[in-house]
Design a protein around this motif. Sequence first.
Motif, PDB file in Angstrom:
ATOM      1  N   ARG A 197      -0.713   3.707  -2.628  1.00 25.60           N
ATOM      2  CA  ARG A 197      -0.899   4.993  -2.373  1.00 25.60           C
ATOM      3  C   ARG A 197      -0.321   6.212  -3.403  1.00 25.60           C
ATOM      4  O   ARG A 197      -0.958   6.866  -3.929  1.00 25.60           O
ATOM      5  N   GLN A 223      -2.366   5.924  -6.277  1.00 29.36           N
ATOM      6  CA  GLN A 223      -3.532   6.552  -6.100  1.00 29.36           C
ATOM      7  C   GLN A 223      -3.400   8.100  -6.553  1.00 29.36           C
ATOM      8  O   GLN A 223      -4.202   8.656  -6.909  1.00 29.36           O
ATOM      9  N   HIS A 224      -2.421   8.412  -5.731  1.00 28.98           N
ATOM     10  CA  HIS A 224      -2.060   9.972  -5.728  1.00 28.98           C
ATOM     11  C   HIS A 224      -1.546  10.390  -7.276  1.00 28.98           C
ATOM     12  O   HIS A 224      -2.039  11.357  -7.703  1.00 28.98           O
ATOM     13  N   GLU A 254       0.613  -1.241  -0.140  1.00 30.64           N
ATOM     14  CA  GLU A 254       0.047  -0.024   0.164  1.00 30.64           C
ATOM     15  C   GLU A 254       0.671   1.450  -0.259  1.00 30.64           C
ATOM     16  O   GLU A 254       0.601   2.287  -0.831  1.00 30.64           O
TER      17      GLU A 254
END
Lengths: 528, 636, 524, 99
Positions: free
Chosen positions: B570, B573-574, B565
């Motif tokens: 993460r 996703q950013h 993650e």
Amino acid sequence: MPTQFADLPWLTILIVVPTVVAALIWLVKPLRRAARPIGLATSVLVLIGVALMAGAFETADAAEVQFTQTVDWISAIGASYAVGVDGMGLTLVALAALLVPVVLIAGWNEVTLPSGIAADRAEDSLAYRRAGFVSLVLVLESLMIAIFAAQDLFLFYVIFEAMLIPVYFLIGVYGGPNRRGAALKFLLYSLAGGLVMLAGVIAVYFQTDGGPGTYLLANLGDIASDNPTLQMWLFLSFFIAFAVKAPMFPVHTWLPDAAAQATPGTSTLLVGVLDKVGTFGMIAICLPLFPGAAATAAPVIIVLAIISIIYGGLVAIGQNDLMRMIAFSSVSHFGFIVMGVFVGTQTAMVGAMLYMVAHGVTIAALFLISGFLTQRGGSQDMRTYSGMQRVTRVLAGTWLFAGLASLALPGLSGFVPEYLVLIGSFEAHWAYGAFAVIGVVLSALYILLAYQRVFTGPVPEAGAPVELTGEALDVPDRAGLKDLTGREKWAIVPLALVVLFLGLYPAPVLELLSGVADQFAAILGSAS
Amino acid sequence: MDTLNLAWLLVAIPLVSSAVLLLLGRGSDAWGHWLGVLASAASAVLAIVILVQLLGLGADDRTANVHLFDWIPAGDLTVSAGLLVDPLSVTFAILITFVGTLIHIYAVAYMSHDVDRRRFFAYLNLFIAAMLVLVLADSYALLFLGWEGVGLASYLLIGFWNQNTEYAVAAKKAFVMNRVGDMGMLVAMMAMFATFGAVDFDTVFGAADGAGEGAMTLIGLMLVLAACGKSAQFPLQAWLGDAMAGPTPVSALIHAATMVTAGVYLIVRSGPIFEQTPTAQLVAAIVGAVTLLFGAIVGCAKDDIKKVLAASTMSQIGYMMLAAGLGPIGYAFAIFHLITHGFFKAGMFLGAGSVMHGMGDEVNMRGFGNLSRYMKVTWITFMAGWLAIIGIPPFSGFWSKDKIIESAFVGEGWQPWVFGTVALVGAGITAFYMSRLFFMTFHGKARWNDGKNDLPGPERTPHESPALMTVPMIVLAIGAIGLGGLLTIGDSFVTWLEPVTGHVEHHEPVLPIPVIMVTTIVLVLLGAGLAWRQYAASAVPVAPPTGSVLTRAARADLYQDAVNEGVFMRPGQHLTRTLVYTDTAVVDGAVNGLGSGTLGWGERLRRLQNGFVRSYAAVMLIGVIGALVVVLASRV
Amino acid sequence: MNQFVPPEIDWAALSPVLIVLGLAVVGVLVEAFVPMRARRATQVVLAVVGVGAALVAVAWRWVVVQDEGPTAVVAGALREDAPALLAQAILLVCAFVGLLVIADRSSGEDAFAPAAAAIPGSAYEAEARKAGLAQTEVFPLTMFAVGGMLVFPAAADLLTLFIALEVLSLPLYLLAGLARRRRLLSQEASLKYFLLGAFSSAFFLMGIALLYGYSGSVRFDELATAVPATSGLDGMLLAGVLLVIVGLLFKVGAVPFHSWVPDVYQGAPTPITGFMAACTKIAAFAALLRFVYVVVPGLQWDLTVALWVIAILTMIVGTVLAVVQTDMKRMLAYSSVAHAGFLLLGVIALVPSGISSVLFYLLAYGLATVGAFGLLTLVRERDADGNVTGEALHLSQWAGLGRRHPVLAVCFTLFLISFAGIPLTGGFIGKFLVFGAAIEGGAWPLVVIAVLASAAAAFFYVRVIVLMFFTEPAGTDADPGTTVVRTEGLTAVAVVVCAIGTVLLGVLPGPILDLTASATKFML
Amino acid sequence: MSLVNYLVLSGILFSIGSIAVLTRRNAIIAFMGVELMLNAANLTLVTFGRLHGDLHGQVIAFFVMVVAAAEVVIGLAIIVSIFRTRGSASIDDANLLKS
């Protein structure tokens, strides 16, 4: 195949018939009521015609242009009406001819009345609107066949631009709430690209070897070969137009808007066939006319293509609108095609050509099935759906099938071309293949993430609000949505069959393409 | 008639069955599961017939290429769809179809209450077909078809109960992580094409020793990456635990016996490539060793019975991977362990399923205990599997695992000592956690609410499963008991595989064999004894104790998800969010800005057109003067 | 020595001009002698027949010139060569359809003030309207203008050019002020046009004077021979040439001499706007071509920068300002400015194909312009009582027109896409040829700008299409606010002719291209 | 007297005329400015005619006078009609048409 079959002016017939029927439907009032069956029958006839033509096609000479017909058109500027297809043209013509009837079946009831029409005029008005839709689609079919068959640069350009008009109306009249903006954006982007190309088309006229005088592609070759700078400018003028059409990063932003606002049928034709004109042009026009410039620009273009692959994939992952997601996935896929065109290996080239056909079919299935869902659900926002697999089973299954084809699952249409492009690109330079392969993971993510969001999870209860960012939306009855109807299934069946066929036994299509690919890849290979 | 040419039927039968079940829809609900069983069984029979025929041939004639059709005739690259029937692929075919059929039968009962049982069988058949393509393919391209096909089947089956969002996420996670591995496979094929101009086994293996080591190392490493994805090896192991979201027969078939071992198959099959690249071999061995320990450690701390089994699967495949990474001496043992593992692990999964069936789908072992009284058949069959996996002679696992440990001690330098020690220690830990599982489930005091005691939780009424479920378990248990010994007699299995793995002279380990064997057994007994003391002799707390740092880490899968993650998801996703914003604000914004810029200029220029004729005249005059200046300046 | 030698006059060669001007004079007499009832009909017939006959005469002269080669007429004041005749033919075609629109009395009234002398809003005006008076002088005035325009492309000396300029301009100044409705605007347009026109005439004349001073002649051929002979008076030569060109650029509406265009186009009666937008531009460009191609080649290097800057400014300013317009006529006015910029490319190219391409462009542009303005006359407002009043010119009033009047909207769309230069319309072929000429002449940077300007220009054309087809109309079905009046038929004929012409020029331009292809050289 | 002086004079007249057009609000005076410019051109023509020793310059000047007269007719008609409508001959008042 009997020779009299091969001697018919196939292409001209296939080009003329849909337009004539379209004019009749639109102009003759009694025919309007029957516009849809007439239109469907016409498109099926055209499909049969294309099939017969394909039967008469000499596969052994697939690299040669066949069924040629050349008539002087505007002799003052050396323009002719010249049509003919090689293996690549034939497959793309076939793709267009396949998708039109599918779109007509799928969009049988797609056209509805706008609000505010008096009840007494409703029937007439609806018939008129439907006739308009069918006519536009048929006109578009003519133009699509014509552009893949054009063997004259001027003719190609004319059709390239003329195509904008029916699409513009298809988006602008029959689309979603923001259709006007989307249609305008589409048109302006395309026109800007097209006009840049116009400058190139004109300049080509003065740069042909042996002086001006012809636009026949057969007579054009390596324009301005003694002046690399000029050739580069000419190449760019064409390439930009094709890149807008394709669409490539960073001139892709019209596509998501158009795809989100147009009806699924329009999006299908737009992304499935029309956008292929861009990549088709890159192959059939940019490479033979400007080989040196193409070879010089290739590394930059490939980098842009790789950016398209990754960027399109990442942005697709972040979309909430189902149609926009599919549109961005196409940006990614087009990256693969463009890369295949410009790496200059035969394998990648044949992959790119097959990719065009395969992507056309896959994206058609995705758009149409998503359309079935969004029309039922009244929203394209994925966040308003959940657990639809329990409600609309066949729809979910077919969507996943199309999605898997899109993420290049081996055995379905997407795999073979993507595989060939990757393998051929690596052959040219390891980094091309190594970066592009990231797209494989991204495609799995955006397709399965969308499937997860829309089709899995608990079925929401009717009336329960969905938390969207900033806005709460009352979910309409999701549990009550109906599964695919018989008509809708029949629209999908041919697509599914082609998806399987291209995945499991693409040999017949590859036979048509590999000779042509050899020829075009050799151009780039010898120029660099 | 030459049945070898009918090998395509192996694939076609379950595939057609799957298609029929999917297309007929609800109409075939009533009999669909039996069609599924039948299809699988037919394939199994055919596989046995083929096996018999191969056995009837001389060792050198046991390889047959069955050309089906030209799949991708793309000019420079031509891939044909063809089957390679040889001892290795037939071994797998038997494992897949035989164990598959048993599990099909089991599932008829296990899934009898599910409205979508027909669809379940369609997917199972699809899996069988894809898995058979994987092992029978005669080229990497076709292998990849099966490779991704089993991935799809796995995705569909893990997410079979996808109305639970977590399960749907688990399914997606499995597919995507597999795709990461598949990327490796694709790159490997790209490199093969660039090096050999082909991706079929014959050409590639035939030319492998003439190719440069660099290319071979790249191909080898990429194949290892592919194997890691499919076989849940470090660092792509995280999906397997979540994959237990699927119905238990799926876990038994796909995530224990067959699909997850495809990575080992791939490496053994690619032996000729790995022979050219010691680096890739070493990496494979290290991956196997790391995963072996990783899985074992995780297995010690989990309370979910299926997750323990999953961790154990990971660990056992680590053994196989380690063996495969040792080169030709390990190949046959890797496959040997793979086969025995297929039987005993599938048996244990089915046993776990049976337990869950009897316990209302409870999976937490802390809520079990003393079930041996209620489920005799399950208990005994499970015990066979348990003894096999921890390697007690003469159960199957002993024969296969012991060979691997011995092989791990073969070699020069530091490697035999490290790999050998890891394999040894792994055996001890395996004994501990598998015994822990066995004791926590079947022995000790009952920790579930039987309606009379006042334990929390819903009331349970443990009962033995129906015959449809127990019979497959019994068959598998027999395999777990006897198969290893049977195949070891006269080294028959190793000899049988020799046409593929090549004949290998016996190597002496760095330690004497008896020493290794005795140490192994001692460690195993130690581990089992420890488990007995802690989980059978003493009371097991219903609520998990806090535990040491290591325990907590192991419960959290050694923080694999947190790492993934933090490192991938993460930032990803950013990145995605940033790009989505960029796309509208910057890329699209630039175009829109051009538009509004034009408008702005238009508004500004408009002011010049102020309606006063005198100012128009002034503009003209300025224009004239300006033009005059420009023109006259040219002559100055 | 200075004995008067009467020039030989080839009356046949002058026949087109004579027919038009002669009938214009007859028209004046008609005003004097024919009873009021019959006046209009007579005038219309005279004008239409006159223009038609002139067209036939031009065709005849074309055949003659093709056979016998170009000639100098009236002692060299005029040239009868292929470009001149072709320009005259194009002019007459556009004038013909323009006249049809001018003559049309849709909704029972024509577009002109019943009595121009009456003060707007006065009782006299109301009376005149009630009596059905009509200012039929419009027709002879138009004919005079056409006569001047006919001379324009053929004029081969500066004096003739000047006279022709005034002959074509003076009637237009008046015609611009004759609108029936919005008379204040009309008069203002007239005043502005007149003052600025006279102003530019002064520059033009000064240019003539300087050129005369430099060479001692006002004949193009003598000027051309005098140009290379450097005499230390280059400044005078350059200034003279530039001022003459400025006079002509004023007529075509090139930036920065364009200021009058939007105001006059907007204020003038719409049929007149259409007529002058098309015909003045044709005539002025034909004259500009002759002057530039005959006189300028020796000065090319001196004038290039100025002409390039003007062309660029014209394209950009025309486009950018059209984008922000909300009035239909004004938008078309700016679009015509932009078109002047595109046409300048062909002029600047200074290659033979420049002449033919500009002529083709002018034909395509002229037809689309007359057609578009013709359609503007049909779309009207309605007052509270439901009476049809003036034209509905605000863009928003065109919303949803496509649904109620599909044929009209489709025709208008056709003209717009021709303006935008989308294929299968004449406008596309025109742009293609002009850009081609420019590239041939080495002016490719101009082409790039032209291409970008065309793309931006597409925006405002398309916006109208969007309005007509995709936007819900403002009013209700019962009271749409905007209405389309039935035409007497003349406008309909004109529009249909223009539409067919626009399509034919786009789809089968071959025959016309063959004609223009023979007009690639001016007779010296 | 040198002919150049005439040319200088005509230049001055031309400038005065154009400045009048730019600065004067009264339509008639602005119009007179235009006439002044035309006559400046006439003067130039006549001067050059003299310089070159032929009559063309003077002939042209006559033509110009006729044209100017015609222009006056038209111009005054327009100005008068505007004056009657608006009661003002200021050209700055006529600015309904703009932007």
